[in-house]
Design a protein around this motif. Structure first.
Motif, mmCIF file in Angstrom:
data_model
loop_
_atom_site.group_PDB
_atom_site.id
_atom_site.type_symbol
_atom_site.label_atom_id
_atom_site.label_comp_id
_atom_site.label_asym_id
_atom_site.label_seq_id
_atom_site.Cartn_x
_atom_site.Cartn_y
_atom_site.Cartn_z
ATOM 1 N N GLN A 192 -2.008 3.232 -4.192
ATOM 2 C CA GLN A 192 -1.245 3.739 -3.055
ATOM 3 C C GLN A 192 -2.213 4.334 -2.035
ATOM 4 N N ASP B 139 -1.958 5.607 2.086
ATOM 5 C CA ASP B 139 -1.243 5.758 3.358
ATOM 6 C C ASP B 139 -2.081 5.266 4.538
ATOM 7 N N GLY C 71 2.139 1.553 -3.542
ATOM 8 C CA GLY C 71 1.163 1.491 -4.619
ATOM 9 C C GLY C 71 1.504 0.375 -5.588
ATOM 10 N N TYR D 147 0.836 -1.204 0.000
ATOM 11 C CA TYR D 147 0.000 0.000 0.000
ATOM 12 C C TYR D 147 0.873 1.257 0.000
ATOM 13 N N ASP D 148 1.966 1.227 0.736
ATOM 14 C CA ASP D 148 2.888 2.370 0.766
ATOM 15 C C ASP D 148 3.418 2.675 -0.628
#
Length: 262
Positions: free
Chosen positions: A90, A92, A85, A82-83
């Motif tokens: 992406q 946060d 992407g 997730y950080d």
């Protein structure tokens, strides 16, 4: 030779946290205590296979399934995706959510990254608390960060002796920034007895690993014969190595020496 206390904490960027070739963060070779348990989750095993073949979307989906089952390693790795992407948008908020889930289960890398997240927002007490947990898991990168926080008095009472203690734990694991910072303390006698010999030894270890500041300081010690025998040739060599990395003081020093050098 002052300790550069303005430097911030080290962070393993999300984009490289899953690199299978990174000695600090490989999902294969991290040597975590729960490695056998981690591999027992079928979704995790599938995610690792997909990631290794660069099927990031599929990897993220499998990590998510394992994470939702409470699998700490998958929670951490999902947070890094997730950080970055990578394999999904992406995000946060989602990165922090899964990072904290893993950290609360004692995942050292997640704890250290969560510490950095708090540090970046200026919440030093929380940053220190999570960094300390990761450091007690013998994570060199976290031990170094804890040393920095003790040195600067961020989230904890300032203590050069405690800074030296944590720098040393990371330094003996060959963490070059910690070796350089420990050398700084020996050179000025803060938190440890003043010793040019010890400073030279730790600078050399960091310099051999390409730490530009250590290379510059080692050149300085050779120039003045502090902690080792005076050697102008070696002084010039290490100063040049630092300059080649863009170290400003080293670049300036080489320019001042031009009239003496062939």
């Amino acid at each position: 030779m002052d300790d550069k206390v303005k430097a911030g904490l080290k962070h393993i960027p999300g984009g490289s946290a899953l690199s299978l070739h990174s000695t600090r963060s490989s999902i294969i070779a991290r040597g975590r205590r729960d490695a056998a348990n981690a591999a027992s989750n079928p979704y995790y095993r599938q995610a690792v296979t997909d990631y290794s073949t660069r099927n990031f979307t599929e990897a993220a989906a499998s990590f998510r399934l394992a994470a939702e089952q409470g699998h700490a390693e998958s929670q951490y790795l999902l947070s890094t995706m997730y950080d970055a992407g990578e394999g999904l948008p992406q995000d946060d908020v989602q990165a922090a959510h899964w990072e904290r889930k893993a950290a609360e289960q004692g995942h050292a890398f997640a704890q250290a990254n969560l510490s950095f997240r708090y540090y970046a927002t200026g919440d030093y007490p929380e940053a220190f608390a999570w960094c300390q947990r990761a450091a007690y898991s013998n994570l060199a990168w976290a031990q170094y960060n804890l040393g920095l926080m003790y040195r600067k008095g961020e989230g904890v009472l300032q203590s050069d002796a405690d800074a030296a203690y944590w720098y040393r734990l990371a330094a003996i694991q060959d963490f070059p920034e910690a070796q350089q910072k420990l050398a700084d303390l020996y050179y000025i006698g803060h938190g440890v007895p003043l010793s040019y010999t010890q400073a030279a030894g730790w600078y050399r270890k960091a310099a051999d690993q390409g730490n530009a500041e250590a290379q510059f300081q080692l050149g300085h010690l050779y120039a003045f014969g502090q902690g080792l025998e005076h050697d102008y040739t070696l002084s010039r060599h290490w100063t040049r190595q630092a300059a080649l990395q863009g170290h400003e003081q080293a670049v300036g020093e080489l320019k001042r020496r031009e009239y003496r050098d062939p």
